[in-house]
Each structure stands twice: as structure tokens, then as C-alpha cells.
Design a protein around this motif. Structure first.
Motif, short mmCIF file in Angstrom:
data_model
loop_
_atom_site.label_atom_id
_atom_site.label_comp_id
_atom_site.label_asym_id
_atom_site.label_seq_id
_atom_site.Cartn_x
_atom_site.Cartn_y
_atom_site.Cartn_z
N ASN A 1 0.80 -1.22 0.00
CA ASN A 1 0.00 0.00 0.00
C ASN A 1 0.83 1.27 0.00
O ASN A 1 1.22 1.79 1.06
CB ASN A 1 -0.95 -0.01 1.19
CG ASN A 1 -2.19 0.80 0.92
OD1 ASN A 1 -2.11 1.91 0.43
ND2 ASN A 1 -3.34 0.23 1.23
N ASN A 2 1.10 1.82 -1.18
CA ASN A 2 1.79 3.10 -1.27
C ASN A 2 0.83 4.28 -1.17
O ASN A 2 1.22 5.43 -1.36
CB ASN A 2 2.60 3.20 -2.56
CG ASN A 2 1.75 3.10 -3.82
OD1 ASN A 2 0.59 2.69 -3.76
ND2 ASN A 2 2.32 3.45 -4.95
N VAL A 3 -0.44 4.00 -0.89
CA VAL A 3 -1.42 5.07 -0.68
C VAL A 3 -1.44 5.49 0.79
O VAL A 3 -1.40 6.67 1.12
CB VAL A 3 -2.82 4.62 -1.13
CG1 VAL A 3 -3.85 5.69 -0.85
CG2 VAL A 3 -2.81 4.28 -2.62
N ALA B 1 -4.64 15.18 -5.24
CA ALA B 1 -3.48 15.09 -6.13
C ALA B 1 -3.17 16.50 -6.61
O ALA B 1 -3.89 17.46 -6.33
CB ALA B 1 -3.77 14.16 -7.31
N VAL C 1 3.23 10.14 -9.05
CA VAL C 1 2.03 9.70 -8.34
C VAL C 1 2.32 8.51 -7.43
O VAL C 1 1.83 8.44 -6.30
CB VAL C 1 0.90 9.39 -9.33
CG1 VAL C 1 -0.27 8.71 -8.64
CG2 VAL C 1 0.42 10.66 -10.02
N GLN C 2 3.12 7.56 -7.89
CA GLN C 2 3.40 6.37 -7.08
C GLN C 2 4.71 6.46 -6.30
O GLN C 2 4.89 5.74 -5.32
CB GLN C 2 3.43 5.12 -7.96
CG GLN C 2 2.12 4.82 -8.67
CD GLN C 2 1.92 3.33 -8.90
OE1 GLN C 2 1.98 2.53 -7.98
NE2 GLN C 2 1.67 2.96 -10.14
N SER D 1 -7.24 13.13 -8.01
CA SER D 1 -6.57 11.84 -8.21
C SER D 1 -5.37 12.01 -9.13
O SER D 1 -5.25 13.01 -9.85
CB SER D 1 -7.54 10.83 -8.84
OG SER D 1 -7.86 11.24 -10.17
N LYS E 1 -1.36 9.69 -5.14
CA LYS E 1 -1.65 8.63 -4.17
C LYS E 1 -1.26 8.92 -2.71
O LYS E 1 -2.13 9.00 -1.86
CB LYS E 1 -0.99 7.33 -4.63
CG LYS E 1 -1.61 6.71 -5.87
CD LYS E 1 -0.92 5.40 -6.19
CE LYS E 1 -1.36 4.80 -7.52
NZ LYS E 1 -2.78 4.46 -7.59
N HIS F 1 0.51 6.22 2.97
CA HIS F 1 1.94 6.54 2.92
C HIS F 1 2.57 6.63 4.30
O HIS F 1 3.65 6.07 4.54
CB HIS F 1 2.09 7.87 2.19
CG HIS F 1 3.48 8.22 1.78
ND1 HIS F 1 4.25 7.44 0.96
CD2 HIS F 1 4.24 9.31 2.07
CE1 HIS F 1 5.42 8.03 0.74
NE2 HIS F 1 5.43 9.16 1.42
#
Length: 486
Positions: free
Chosen positions: A90-92, A332, A293-294, A147, A323, A94
Motif C-alpha cells: 500500500n503506497n497510498v 493530487a 504519483v506512485q 486523483s 496517491k 503513505h
């Protein structure tokens, strides 16, 4: 400031030891005595409803035996039975699942004001200034979106309007989001469907060049000397520009790439690749877009942004981020130069982009990264992952390469180290078995043979040791049944 997730409550639950308060209201984040009044479904009921009432192409992790996740804290997730899983995916989330300070920031702001950015409020300029302070001086204009997909779509609009050009250069195996404009530059997605569907998204204005993957790309480090590899990949970008010129067409509007390619298999480019591509794009008046983003917000450890690994001289024209920015909340951004922004003549409004709640969360996330030293931890724990898997590689021939930066690591599995034939079935076996043994890990790349580590930034060395010990056993199991060669 150290995180403190320790107190257990109920079946496998963890509660923060410090429960935040705001405006005199007790903010009990996870109170066993106050269960939700919403309907509770069994896993079987959820699957049935998804089959009947949800899009059939919407994917699940562990499709054969999906998890019903009930709650999560820090780097751990819990199913409805209270079983704990180490989250390496899970890189969301963070700064960690259910971080109390993120929850508190969101709740406090929602109690006060939640509206759109056509009204002035303090959080938008505060977050814009905070982000810009981490970037090169030329990147000084922000746009907020919901996003990463919206951010990358807006980046393409900015690039195309800059000199009224349409063509885009993208990397093979790239993934940049789900809206139509991005599906058109997503070779990663084209390869996951039938030819009739993929042809619907392919455009003559989109040009795919090989990703600078020196391990299993078109030009490999076992076939070419290091000093040639970058130039061979950069030449592919030049070839697109030359082809357009020979056809009497306008040069491309932009080249777009992740700073490190994620879905393509945790690809780390040569150190001079993106700087050289940017010089080529500048020569034809095109822009360079980097997608963070990632991989952004300190995941690489030594910098806030992965593109900064390429040196101070490399300054993209447009940067997108998403993310991890909201730790699970949809927020975002796009950051660009004043020159590019001034050419964007289309009136732009995003209903939720830059709203006070989202900006409050974004500020909290950046506070936590700094105050909890998460960038330094990314280096420490990331190096520990790489070191542990390199040690496994000395004993297991299934491991072809271990690569990464900070907490962005890929373990490339092969059936033959010389040919580098991907061990796709071995990667699938490991991911499946780990899921049944308390570890959530994914695999990716065009052959789905790369084990991907992109965990919450609070992952510890002890977590890594547990994961690696389990992978070690699985590799022994596999090597006893699958023949490999040096």
C-alpha cells in the motif's frame, strides 16, 4: 515524534494509545463499543453483490480468495476475523494506515468548513507553498485535483496547449491512470486485454518507446557496455521526433514517464536517462512530464521527489503527484512553470480539487513525513530490504536481480539467470502463499514476475525480517520442484 500503535482491543484490533480530541469532542478512532449502524455483509455476500451490481472488470487482489479487510493501522491490515497482515503493497497509506493526525486534521477541518476552491481559504495557499518549497524554483505554479489520473490528464492538457501540439511520447509498459486520455498512453493496460479493446485506445498521435530497463529491456546490461545503454534508449526518443519531422508533422508536445517505472516492474533508469531525454525534448520545443504519483513524497528517502535523484540540473517542465498525498484521501496535484501555466487558456475549475479538507490532510501528511523522520526510515528500511534479498539471491537462483531506491524495491524472479527468462509462476506462488501466511505482497512487470515492495513508510526492519524469512522458505520449496539454471 514516534508513532504509537500498540494497545490491542477485541479480535486483533489495535488502538492508538493517545486518542485525539478536537473542540471538546472525543474522537474515538476505533471504539469497540460504538459499532457502525451500517449493514455488515459476509465476505460471500459481498462477492455476490459485486458479481451482480459492480463492474465485472473491476479487479481484486487475490482474486481466488479475496480478503475482506475490516481495519488497518500503521503497516498492518486486519481481516474481519482479526487476522493481521503485514502490508507491503500500500503506497497510498503513505504515513501508515489510520494515522491519528491525518484523521484529526480531516475531522477538525470538516467540522469547520468544506467547500470548493472558488472561495478563499488558508489551506490551499499553505499546501501550495509547502509543496513548492520542496521543488526546484522554476516549478512554481500548482493545480489541485482529486486523483493521479486527473493530475496526469491535466498535465497532458497543459503540454498540448503550450505550443498547440498533440503528439505524446510514452514508455512501453507505462501506466498513468484510468481516464481516456491516459488509457491512450498506457501500454501496460493495452497488454492486459484483447486486441480489439486495446486498439480502441491506440492513437497515431501517441508514440511508444522502450522503457530504459537495462535488466530485461530492449537493451540489456549483459549485452551492451554501461556507457552505451542510456544513449541507445534516448535514441528511441530522437527517432520519434525525426520520424514526425520527416512526415512534415509537428514535433511532440511532451514526453511523459514516471521517475521510476512502477507497474512496468520497479524499473530504475540509468542515472543520466531522464536528463538526456529532456535535452532532446528541449531541442524540438517539447516538454518533459514526470509522474510522481506512485513514487513521490519521500519514498526514495534521500529526496522528496524521485526525479531529484537525477541531479539538480534536471528540472522537469511538469510534475504530477497523487496517491500518498492524502494517505488514502483523494487529493493530487500538478506543478509546472509559470511559462507553461500562462499558456493554458482554458478556464479550469475542479469541484473538489484544493478543497479545505483535502488540503488540511495534505499538510498533515507532509508534517508527519518530516516530524517522524520517514524519509530517513525509507533509506534505512529500504536498504535493509535490498540487503536481505541480495543475501537470499546468493542462495536462491530464482532471484535474478534486486533493485530499488528507498521503499520502492523490486525482486525480479527468473528461471534462468543467463537468459533472464521470467519466473512468472514462481512469483504467483509466492504472492499467494504469503497472503495465506500474513503478508500482503504484489507482483508486476510485463511478465508479472517482479515482487513489488511499496509499503507504508512506517514499515520496520523487523517486519522485513519476517517477510524475508517466509520468502526464503517458499524459494526453497520452489527450487525443489522447479529446475533452474545459472
Amino acid at each position: 515524534m514516534e508513532r504509537n500503535f500498540g494497545k490491542t482491543a477485541g479480535a486483533g484490533r489495535l488502538l492508538p494509545k493517545e486518542v485525539p480530541k478536537e473542540n471538546g469532542i472525543l474522537k474515538e478512532l476505533h471504539d469497540d463499543e460504538k459499532e457502525s449502524s451500517r449493514t455488515q455483509f459476509s465476505k460471500e455476500e459481498i462477492l455476490k453483490i459485486r458479481q451482480e451490481n459492480y463492474g465485472p472488470s473491476c479487479m481484486l487482489f487475490f482474486q481466488e480468495n479475496p480478503l475482506k479487510i475490516d481495519r488497518a493501522f500503521g503497516q498492518y491490515m486486519y481481516d474481519e476475523q482479526g487476522t493481521q497482515y503485514i502490508d507491503c503493497i500500500n503506497n497510498v497509506a503513505h504515513v501508515g494506515h489510520s494515522h491519528p493526525r491525518v484523521t484529526q486534521a480531516a475531522t477538525a477541518q470538516m467540522e469547520k468548513l468544506s467547500t470548493n476552491n472558488r472561495y478563499l481559504h488558508d489551506n490551499l495557499p499553505a499546501l501550495a507553498k509547502r509543496i513548492i518549497a520542496t521543488l526546484p524554483a522554476a516549478l512554481s505554479v500548482c493545480y489541485f485535483t482529486n486523483s493521479g489520473s486527473e493530475a496526469n490528464d491535466l498535465a497532458l492538457q497543459l503540454a498540448r496547449m503550450y505550443k498547440h501540439r498533440t503528439d505524446i511520447i510514452t514508455l512501453d509498459n507505462a501506466y498513468h491512470g484510468t481516464v481516456t486520455s491516459l488509457q491512450e498512453i498506457n501500454p501496460y493496460k493495452w497488454k492486459q486485454t484483447d486486441s480489439n479493446t486495446s486498439e480502441m485506445y491506440k492513437r497515431s498521435s501517441v508514440h511508444v518507446v522502450p522503457a530504459a530497463d537495462t535488466y530485461r529491456g530492449e537493451y540489456r546490461d549483459d549485452k551492451y557496455p554501461p556507457e552505451q545503454l542510456t544513449d541507445l534508449y534516448v535514441q528511441k526518443v530522437k527517432d520519434v521526433i525525426d520520424s514526425l519531422q520527416n512526415q512534415g508533422k509537428a514535433p511532440p508536445a511532451a514526453f511523459i514517464a514516471e521517475s521510476m517505472q512502477s507497474c512496468g516492474g520497479q524499473v530504475i533508469y540509468p542515472d543520466d536517462y531522464l536528463p538526456k531525454v529532456k535535452r532532446v525534448m528541449e531541442s524540438c520545443g517539447g516538454l518533459t512530464i514526470v509522474d510522481e504519483v506512485q513514487v513521490g513524497f519521500g519514498r526514495v528517502g534521500d529526496h522528496w521527489w524521485a526525479f531529484q535523484q537525477f541531479g539538480e540540473g534536471f528540472v522537469p517542465d511538469i510534475v504530477t503527484m497523487g496517491k500518498p498525498m492524502g494517505n488514502g484521501h483523494p487529493i493530487a496535484a500538478v506543478v509546472t512553470t509559470r511559462e507553461v501555466a500562462d499558456q493554458f487558456k482554458l478556464p479550469y475549475f475542479n469541484t473538489y480539487g484544493g478543497n479545505p479538507v483535502s488540503c488540511a490532510i495534505g499538510l498533515a501528511v507532509m508534517d508527519i513525513i518530516e516530524e517522524e523522520g520517514l524519509r530517513a526510515k525509507a533509506i534505512e528500511v529500504g536498504n535493509h530490504i535490498v540487503g536481505k534479498f541480495e543475501e537470499l539471491a546468493s542462495r536462491h537462483k530464482l532471484i535474478g536481480q534486486v533493485r530499488g531506491r528507498g521503499l520502492f524495491v523490486g525482486v525480479d524472479l527468473v528461471t534462468n539467470r543467463e537468459s533472464r527468462e521470467p519466473a512468472t509462476s514462481a512469483a504467483a506462488y509466492i504472492v499467494k502463499r504469503l497472503r495465506n501466511d500474513g503478508v500482503l505482497l504484489s507482483r508486476d512487470g510485463p511478465d508479472e514476475n517482479v515482487l513489488k515492495f511499496k509499503p507504508p513508510m512506517c514499515l520496520t526492519a523487523a517486519d522485513v525480517d519476517e517477510v524475508v524469512a517466509k520468502v526464503d522458505k517458499l524459494l526453497y520449496e520452489l527450487e525443489s520442484s522447479i529446475p533452474t539454471k545459472d
